[in-house]
Write a protein that holds these residues in place. Structure first.
Motif, mmCIF file in Angstrom:
data_model
loop_
_atom_site.group_PDB
_atom_site.id
_atom_site.type_symbol
_atom_site.label_atom_id
_atom_site.label_comp_id
_atom_site.label_asym_id
_atom_site.label_seq_id
_atom_site.Cartn_x
_atom_site.Cartn_y
_atom_site.Cartn_z
ATOM 1 N N THR A 108 0.837 -1.202 0.000
ATOM 2 C CA THR A 108 0.000 0.000 0.000
ATOM 3 C C THR A 108 0.869 1.249 0.000
ATOM 4 N N GLU A 158 -0.111 7.331 -0.230
ATOM 5 C CA GLU A 158 -1.289 8.112 -0.624
ATOM 6 C C GLU A 158 -2.572 7.291 -0.624
ATOM 7 N N LYS A 159 -2.456 5.960 -0.584
ATOM 8 C CA LYS A 159 -3.636 5.109 -0.577
ATOM 9 C C LYS A 159 -3.888 4.457 0.783
ATOM 10 N N GLY A 196 -7.770 6.103 1.806
ATOM 11 C CA GLY A 196 -7.791 4.966 0.890
ATOM 12 C C GLY A 196 -8.659 3.834 1.399
#
Length: 197
Positions: free
Chosen positions: A70, A73-74, A80
């Motif tokens: 991961t 940013e996610k 996310g």
């Protein structure tokens, strides 16, 4: 006159009763077997720790975006979804799109993250392993279902092995070995609700 001696009365045989030792032995035999050999205990504890990390690591990676599976940013903390990417892009087979309608749903993301954390902590501490095993089996069965057929085997993959390892650890009471399992089972809550053992 010769004296005659009356035969002594014969006492009736006392009924045969089970001794306390026998009853204790039977009760012990009725309980699940707990391995006693040191090498077995250490092996079970090591397997328990490995299984715990198998669940705790993806929880941490998805929560903080550590850059392995991961990206930052996610991550969950950055908004996310831990389920959307897998359900949309990581599935295949006849059930690949069975969960498309709920992919990324907040409640599914929450259940998935709680499942990773709960199963991981349960096996790390050696407590609540019955419930954790049930959750583990459900998660592994769901993941296996949406990835049919596995790339390296027409039927089985590591999801099966993880679920079976959880069952073996619970049956063998691996939480008692370098864990809190024995103390946890003595709490009033667990005595009342056996599934929490």
């Amino acid at each position: 006159m010769a004296s005659s001696t009356a035969p002594a009365p014969t006492r009736p045989a006392a009924p045969t009763t089970r001794s306390g030792a026998t009853a204790t032995a039977d009760a012990t035999a009725a309980r699940p077997a707990v391995p006693s050999h040191r090498a077995v205990r250490i092996s079970l504890a090591a397997l328990r720790a490995l299984l715990a990390w198998t669940f705790l690591w993806p929880f941490l990676d998805k929560l903080f975006g550590l850059g392995f599976a991961t990206p930052s940013e996610k991550s969950v903390l950055n908004g996310g979804s831990p389920t959307e990417g897998f359900l949309f892009h990581g599935t295949k087979g006849p059930f690949a799109h069975a969960f498309d309608s709920v992919a990324g749903a907040w409640w599914l993301d929450l259940l998935f993250m709680l499942g990773l954390l709960g199963v991981g902590l349960a096996f790390a501490l050696g407590i609540g392993m019955r419930a954790a095993t049930a959750a583990c089996a459900l998660m592994m069965a769901s993941m296996w279902l949406v990835t049919l057929q596995p790339a390296t085997n027409p039927i089985t993959d590591d999801h099966w092995m993880i679920a079976l390892a959880a069952v073996v650890l619970t049956v063998c009471r691996a939480g008692d070995h370098f864990g809190l399992g024995a103390a946890w089972r003595r709490t009033p809550l667990v005595r009342r609700f056996g599934l929490l053992a």
